[in-house]
Design a protein around this motif. Structure first.
Motif, PDB file in Angstrom:
ATOM      1  N   ARG A   1       0.823  -1.197   0.000  1.00 19.19           N
ATOM      2  CA  ARG A   1       0.000   0.000   0.000  1.00 19.19           C
ATOM      3  C   ARG A   1       0.862   1.253   0.000  1.00 19.19           C
ATOM      4  NH1 ARG A   1      -4.364   0.414   4.673  1.00 19.19           N
ATOM      5  NH2 ARG A   1      -5.101  -1.412   3.535  1.00 19.19           N
ATOM      6  N   ARG A   2       0.479   2.230  -0.797  1.00 18.60           N
ATOM      7  CA  ARG A   2       1.215   3.478  -0.828  1.00 18.60           C
ATOM      8  C   ARG A   2       0.971   4.273   0.449  1.00 18.60           C
ATOM      9  NH1 ARG A   2      -0.058   5.671  -6.969  1.00 18.60           N
ATOM     10  NH2 ARG A   2       0.951   3.946  -8.091  1.00 18.60           N
ATOM     11  N   PRO A   3       2.004   4.937   0.970  1.00 18.89           N
ATOM     12  CA  PRO A   3       1.790   5.733   2.183  1.00 18.89           C
ATOM     13  C   PRO A   3       0.857   6.888   1.889  1.00 18.89           C
ATOM     14  CG  PRO A   3       3.971   6.159   1.259  1.00 18.89           C
ATOM     15  CD  PRO A   3       3.401   4.992   0.501  1.00 18.89           C
ATOM     16  N   ALA A   4      -0.062   7.137   2.816  1.00 16.06           N
ATOM     17  CA  ALA A   4      -1.018   8.219   2.619  1.00 16.06           C
ATOM     18  C   ALA A   4      -0.343   9.573   2.736  1.00 16.06           C
ATOM     19  CB  ALA A   4      -2.165   8.100   3.618  1.00 16.06           C
ATOM     20  N   VAL A   5       0.686   9.660   3.572  1.00 14.35           N
ATOM     21  CA  VAL A   5       1.465  10.892   3.694  1.00 14.35           C
ATOM     22  C   VAL A   5       2.737  10.702   2.884  1.00 14.35           C
ATOM     23  CG1 VAL A   5       2.656  12.455   5.257  1.00 14.35           C
ATOM     24  CG2 VAL A   5       0.508  11.383   5.962  1.00 14.35           C
ATOM     25  N   ALA A   6       2.963  11.540   1.901  1.00 13.64           N
ATOM     26  CA  ALA A   6       4.142  11.403   1.056  1.00 13.64           C
ATOM     27  C   ALA A   6       5.406  11.505   1.888  1.00 13.64           C
ATOM     28  CB  ALA A   6       4.139  12.489  -0.023  1.00 13.64           C
ATOM     29  N   ALA A   7       6.435  10.762   1.462  1.00 14.29           N
ATOM     30  CA  ALA A   7       7.689  10.754   2.214  1.00 14.29           C
ATOM     31  C   ALA A   7       8.264  12.152   2.361  1.00 14.29           C
ATOM     32  CB  ALA A   7       8.692   9.825   1.531  1.00 14.29           C
ATOM     33  N   ALA A   8       8.106  12.978   1.332  1.00  9.42           N
ATOM     34  CA  ALA A   8       8.657  14.332   1.379  1.00  9.42           C
ATOM     35  C   ALA A   8       7.939  15.209   2.399  1.00  9.42           C
ATOM     36  CB  ALA A   8       8.563  14.965  -0.008  1.00  9.42           C
ATOM     37  N   GLN A   9       6.712  14.824   2.761  1.00  8.57           N
ATOM     38  CA  GLN A   9       5.934  15.622   3.697  1.00  8.57           C
ATOM     39  C   GLN A   9       6.000  15.104   5.125  1.00  8.57           C
ATOM     40  OE1 GLN A   9       2.025  15.402   1.986  1.00  8.57           O
ATOM     41  NE2 GLN A   9       2.406  17.045   0.499  1.00  8.57           N
ATOM     42  N   THR A  10       6.530  13.894   5.317  1.00  7.57           N
ATOM     43  CA  THR A  10       6.520  13.288   6.642  1.00  7.57           C
ATOM     44  C   THR A  10       7.276  14.137   7.659  1.00  7.57           C
ATOM     45  OG1 THR A  10       6.400  11.071   5.658  1.00  7.57           O
ATOM     46  CG2 THR A  10       7.135  11.209   7.938  1.00  7.57           C
ATOM     47  N   ALA A  11       8.440  14.641   7.287  1.00  3.14           N
ATOM     48  CA  ALA A  11       9.222  15.450   8.232  1.00  3.14           C
ATOM     49  C   ALA A  11       8.460  16.703   8.637  1.00  3.14           C
ATOM     50  CB  ALA A  11      10.567  15.817   7.610  1.00  3.14           C
ATOM     51  N   ASP A  12       7.773  17.347   7.681  1.00  4.67           N
ATOM     52  CA  ASP A  12       6.992  18.539   7.994  1.00  4.67           C
ATOM     53  C   ASP A  12       5.843  18.207   8.935  1.00  4.67           C
ATOM     54  OD1 ASP A  12       8.646  19.975   6.338  1.00  4.67           O
ATOM     55  OD2 ASP A  12       7.304  19.852   4.595  1.00  4.67           O
ATOM     56  N   VAL A  13       5.206  17.065   8.708  1.00  2.00           N
ATOM     57  CA  VAL A  13       4.096  16.649   9.569  1.00  2.00           C
ATOM     58  C   VAL A  13       4.588  16.416  10.993  1.00  2.00           C
ATOM     59  CG1 VAL A  13       2.465  14.769  10.009  1.00  2.00           C
ATOM     60  CG2 VAL A  13       2.697  15.695   7.705  1.00  2.00           C
ATOM     61  N   ARG A  14       5.707  15.731  11.127  1.00  2.00           N
ATOM     62  CA  ARG A  14       6.231  15.431  12.460  1.00  2.00           C
ATOM     63  C   ARG A  14       6.648  16.718  13.180  1.00  2.00           C
ATOM     64  NH1 ARG A  14       7.859  10.191  13.352  1.00  2.00           N
ATOM     65  NH2 ARG A  14       9.705  10.841  14.529  1.00  2.00           N
ATOM     66  N   THR A  15       7.277  17.632  12.447  1.00  2.00           N
ATOM     67  CA  THR A  15       7.691  18.905  13.062  1.00  2.00           C
ATOM     68  C   THR A  15       6.469  19.699  13.521  1.00  2.00           C
ATOM     69  OG1 THR A  15       9.658  19.002  11.675  1.00  2.00           O
ATOM     70  CG2 THR A  15       8.925  21.058  12.666  1.00  2.00           C
ATOM     71  N   ALA A  16       5.443  19.762  12.672  1.00  2.00           N
ATOM     72  CA  ALA A  16       4.236  20.500  13.032  1.00  2.00           C
ATOM     73  C   ALA A  16       3.542  19.873  14.239  1.00  2.00           C
ATOM     74  CB  ALA A  16       3.287  20.552  11.837  1.00  2.00           C
ATOM     75  N   TYR A  17       3.555  18.544  14.316  1.00  2.00           N
ATOM     76  CA  TYR A  17       2.928  17.871  15.460  1.00  2.00           C
ATOM     77  C   TYR A  17       3.674  18.200  16.750  1.00  2.00           C
ATOM     78  CZ  TYR A  17       1.213  14.200  18.532  1.00  2.00           C
ATOM     79  OH  TYR A  17       0.682  13.507  19.600  1.00  2.00           O
ATOM     80  N   LEU A  18       5.011  18.188  16.705  1.00  2.00           N
ATOM     81  CA  LEU A  18       5.802  18.524  17.887  1.00  2.00           C
ATOM     82  C   LEU A  18       5.609  19.986  18.303  1.00  2.00           C
ATOM     83  CD1 LEU A  18       9.123  16.621  17.075  1.00  2.00           C
ATOM     84  CD2 LEU A  18       7.411  16.018  18.806  1.00  2.00           C
ATOM     85  N   GLU A  19       5.273  20.842  17.355  1.00  2.00           N
ATOM     86  CA  GLU A  19       5.041  22.259  17.650  1.00  2.00           C
ATOM     87  C   GLU A  19       3.639  22.523  18.184  1.00  2.00           C
ATOM     88  OE1 GLU A  19       5.892  24.181  13.994  1.00  2.00           O
ATOM     89  OE2 GLU A  19       8.090  24.127  14.281  1.00  2.00           O
ATOM     90  N   GLY A  20       2.816  21.452  18.260  1.00  2.00           N
ATOM     91  CA  GLY A  20       1.509  21.612  18.871  1.00  2.00           C
ATOM     92  C   GLY A  20       0.324  21.498  17.940  1.00  2.00           C
ATOM     93  N   ARG A  21       0.532  21.311  16.658  1.00  2.00           N
ATOM     94  CA  ARG A  21      -0.585  21.147  15.735  1.00  2.00           C
ATOM     95  C   ARG A  21      -1.322  19.847  16.052  1.00  2.00           C
ATOM     96  NH1 ARG A  21      -2.977  24.630  12.458  1.00  2.00           N
ATOM     97  NH2 ARG A  21      -2.972  23.248  10.631  1.00  2.00           N
ATOM     98  N   SER A  22      -2.651  19.895  16.013  1.00  2.00           N
ATOM     99  CA  SER A  22      -3.437  18.696  16.304  1.00  2.00           C
ATOM    100  C   SER A  22      -3.450  17.753  15.111  1.00  2.00           C
ATOM    101  CB  SER A  22      -4.869  19.084  16.673  1.00  2.00           C
ATOM    102  OG  SER A  22      -5.557  19.580  15.531  1.00  2.00           O
TER     103      SER A  22
END
Length: 241
Positions: free
Chosen positions: A94-115
């Motif tokens: 199965r293809r990842p729903a979150v593109a690999a190029a976006q994963t780092a941005d997602v993780r950073t935003a989550y650590l910064e408090g984004r829900s």
């Protein structure tokens, strides 16, 4: 013994004959509901020798060989398709729903408090996809985050044979029918139960379907069927709500 299709029980020509010998030895009848074998009496034997009738044996061997050929052809075609896809650079799974190029941005935003809900909206994916991307960052209690319901896991229960026999003749939803068809027959003394794996909600739906076994709706109350339904009801009722 009830099975939906012969090849759920056996996998080859000689295997079928061995199974029929075991059933004959243990004095078990076999009922096949679908497929080529459903129209055949596989228990027909010579009254004197006790061996399978030659016509039955011939038909069993012929249909079993055809079934093996069909499975082998499907397997070969599947492998050919996979090799052709790999040659074109395609990857399986199965293809990842979150593109690999976006994963780092997602993780950073989550650590910064984004829900998780906000990140899912921002990237146009499901909340589950975001949870997968930040799985190692989630605290243990985030299973109920954002009010999301906890996923139900399959539970295996033994369904009395009389209940299973009734449900096979009843109109069911696809999930209910799939759970019933995939059940594993288990011998219990002189009877047989069906080991069914399904989420609790499906077990409860199947229990509701067999309510007529208690009598009513134009059906007489048969004590053995009523007892079987009560046994299944007790097992379903023990499941966590």
């Amino acid at each position: 013994m009830h099975i939906s299709e012969m090849f759920r029980l056996v996998r080859g020509n000689q295997h079928i004959l061995d199974v029929l010998d075991v059933l004959h030895r243990d004095r078990l009848a076999l009922r096949i509901h679908d497929g080529a074998f459903s129209a055949m009496d596989l228990t027909a034997r010579h009254p004197r020798t006790g061996e399978l009738l030659s016509t039955v044996k011939f038909m069993v061997q012929t249909l079993a060989a055809a079934g093996e050929l069909q499975r082998d052809l499907q397997r070969e075609l599947t492998y050919d398709g996979l090799r052709a896809a790999e040659a074109k650079g395609a990857k399986g799974g199965r293809r990842p729903a979150v593109a690999a190029a976006q994963t780092a941005d997602v993780r950073t935003a989550y650590l910064e408090g984004r829900s998780i809900a906000a990140l899912a909206r921002d990237h146009g994916v499901s909340r589950g996809a975001i949870r997968t991307a930040v799985a190692d960052l989630l605290p243990d209690h985030t299973a109920s985050e954002e009010g999301a319901p906890a996923l139900e896991l399959p539970v295996t229960l033994d369904m009395p044979g009389k209940v299973a026999d009734y449900l096979r003749t009843t109109e069911l939803e696809p999930a209910e029918r799939a759970a019933l068809d995939q059940g594993m027959p288990v011998r219990r003394g002189q009877g047989c139960t069906l080991r069914v794996s399904a989420v609790p909600a499906v077990h409860r739906q199947l229990l509701a379907r067999c309510q007529p076994l208690d009598g009513g709706q134009g059906l007489p109350a048969v004590p053995a069927q009523r007892k079987a339904r009560r046994e299944y009801e007790n097992r379903v009722s023990a499941l966590a709500p």
